[in-house]
Design a protein around this motif. Structure first.
Motif, short mmCIF file in Angstrom:
data_model
loop_
_atom_site.label_atom_id
_atom_site.label_comp_id
_atom_site.label_asym_id
_atom_site.label_seq_id
_atom_site.Cartn_x
_atom_site.Cartn_y
_atom_site.Cartn_z
N UNK A 52 0.82 -1.21 0.00
CA UNK A 52 0.00 0.00 0.00
C UNK A 52 0.85 1.26 0.00
N UNK A 53 1.97 1.22 0.68
CA UNK A 53 2.79 2.42 0.81
C UNK A 53 3.77 2.61 -0.34
N UNK A 54 4.11 1.54 -1.04
CA UNK A 54 5.12 1.63 -2.10
C UNK A 54 4.76 2.65 -3.18
N UNK A 55 3.51 2.69 -3.68
CA UNK A 55 3.20 3.70 -4.71
C UNK A 55 3.36 5.13 -4.22
N UNK A 56 3.02 5.37 -2.95
CA UNK A 56 3.16 6.72 -2.40
C UNK A 56 4.62 7.13 -2.35
N UNK A 57 5.48 6.21 -1.92
CA UNK A 57 6.91 6.53 -1.86
C UNK A 57 7.49 6.72 -3.25
N UNK A 58 7.02 5.92 -4.21
CA UNK A 58 7.50 6.09 -5.58
C UNK A 58 7.08 7.45 -6.13
N UNK A 59 5.86 7.88 -5.79
CA UNK A 59 5.40 9.20 -6.23
C UNK A 59 6.24 10.31 -5.61
N UNK A 60 6.58 10.15 -4.33
CA UNK A 60 7.43 11.14 -3.67
C UNK A 60 8.81 11.20 -4.33
N UNK A 61 9.36 10.05 -4.65
CA UNK A 61 10.68 10.02 -5.28
C UNK A 61 10.63 10.67 -6.67
#
Length: 472
Positions: A294-303
């Motif tokens: 669940x959190x991986x897409x959010x972190x990828x968007x931040x990066x």
């Protein structure tokens, strides 16, 4: 970026020469190395700026401004030498960034030499005999052989290595001020660009670190199936379990031919707890994997956003464009309070899976302060038995009990911040703070428990990863 050269000083000398007859009526200091000579004639006042700042020393005429405050010792010393002096003329040294003011006071000659040589810039006031009576930078003057009391030797004319730029027009001061303004703007742009780049690189590094931790957490999903299968095999061969076993071999009849599977056990657990422990670890691995997904897409968007901002920063040209990017990125600005930051607390703060706060001492002195001065009598205290490490406090409201997941999180934090952090199994003592005392004269961080309960803890990497990801 083009700076000031000898042609600017030559043009400024001509501009000042046209002011012959004006008088020095005051001397002010408007910065650490910025002096203002007030020139007055016929009710008209203007300031001669003599700025020795190392980034771009310069001299120029500017509109008169009121005194910035009480005279400083530096301005007062120069005022004593020049107040009331009459400007007789100005000259420059060919090929050098040097300006000389010829003055007279009470029939005696005076001269003021300005040398704009970067970090070696200096200002010298000479008497009628050419002896240095006053200087701004004594260390520079001594290196130059022009300390106070020494006879001043002017710089000799030289042929420039490169032809100078065309001489500014009649308003030499305006040309100099334009160069100074452009240089200051360039320096401000460079400073703010570097600050924003550092901040964005830091944000990018945090996003990458969090993504790596999530990847490790997601890897636990591969263990979930194996743990669950081990639990099923152990349940089917429950009759093989005995207290104190560290391993057991059980048959797996779903393979052809059947094979024996070795399963590691916790010798401290009762046989009835072994199966439940395996299924519990499987559920934890599955929850950790779901959370990571669940959190991986959010972190990828931040990066990706940080990368995009860095690309725009590299292309940004002016202060206005940079200011817009700073606002869009949410770059923190240092307010007045940033100069006096609040001292850091000697403990770290985490948040449990139940949303409870957990406090972990940073060192021995921090442990004492946390447990003995900050914690309340009803708060829960935890510490790894037989090991040195952090005190852990769970602030507990009156009439409430610490939830199970919070207790397990706090115990895991106690293990993580102890000398047995790498051990697969630990025993963690826990007790209300009222039953913790410090022996008289004992070392920092050392306490005694008058009563306690003990929790047997098996290292849980998924729990550790979650706690590391979520400090409050």
């Amino acid at each position: 970026m083009a700076g000031l050269d000898a042609s600017h000083y030559a043009a400024l000398a001509r501009e000042l020469g046209a002011l012959a007859g004006t008088r020095v009526t005051a001397v002010h200091q408007a910065g650490a190395l910025r002096l203002l000579l007030v020139l007055e004639q016929g009710g008209r006042r203007q300031d001669l700026v003599l700025d020795l700042g190392p980034s771009l020393p310069h001299a120029c005429l500017a509109a008169h401004e009121p005194a910035p405050g009480a005279p400083t010792a530096l301005a007062h010393a120069l005022r004593n030498l020049l107040a009331g002096a009459r400007l007789e003329g100005a000259r420059s040294v060919p090929g050098e960034r040097v300006l000389c003011l010829d003055l007279s006071l009470g029939g005696l000659a005076r001269s003021l030499w300005f040398e704009g040589f970067g970090r070696q810039a200096n200002l010298y006031a000479l008497d009628e005999g050419g002896v240095v009576r006053w200087t701004v930078r004594g260390e520079v003057a001594a290196t130059r052989g022009a300390a106070v009391g020494a006879r001043f030797t002017p710089m000799g004319a030289r042929e420039p290595a490169h032809p100078p730029a065309p001489a500014p027009g009649e308003d030499a001061s305006a040309a100099i001020r334009a160069v100074v303004a452009a240089t200051q703007q360039h320096e401000e742009l460079t400073r703010r660009r570097k600050a924003l780049e550092r901040w964005l690189q830091g944000s990018l590094a945090k996003a990458r670190g969090a993504a790596a931790a999530l990847a490790a957490q997601a890897a636990g999903a591969a263990q979930a199936g194996a743990l669950r299968r081990q639990g099923e095999l152990l349940r089917n061969s429950f009759h093989l379990l005995r207290p104190g076993l560290a391993q057991v071999s059980v048959p797996d009849h779903d393979t052809d031919p059947p094979r024996m599977v070795v399963i590691d056990l916790d010798p401290a657990r009762e046989p009835g707890e072994q199966v439940a422990a395996l299924f519990r670890r499987a559920r934890q691995a599955e929850r950790a994997a779901a959370e990571a997904a669940a959190r991986a897409p959010l972190l990828e968007a931040r990066r990706a956003q940080a990368d995009a901002w860095l690309a725009r920063l590299a292309a940004a040209q002016g202060l206005e464009e940079l200011a817009g990017l700073e606002a869009e990125c949410g770059l923190p600005t240092a307010g007045p309070r940033a100069r006096t930051p609040t001292p850091a607390l000697p403990w770290r703060t985490f948040r449990s899976a139940d949303g409870w706060e957990i406090l972990v001492g940073k060192d021995a002195a921090g442990n004492d302060r946390l447990t003995l001065h900050h914690a309340r009598p009803g708060d829960l205290f935890l510490h790894v038995r037989g090991a040195s490490g952090s005190h852990v406090i769970v602030p507990t409201p009156r009439g409430k009990s610490v939830p199970k997941e919070t207790l397990l999180d706090a115990a895991e934090l106690a293990c993580m911040h102890s000398s047995r952090a790498a051990a697969p199994h630990n025993e963690v003592d826990y007790v209300p703070r009222r039953y913790v005392r410090k022996p008289r004269g004992s070392a920092a961080g050392l306490v005694e428990l008058t009563r306690c309960s003990t929790l047997r803890v098996t290292r849980d990497d998924a729990r550790r990863n979650r706690l590391r990801q979520g400090p409050a």
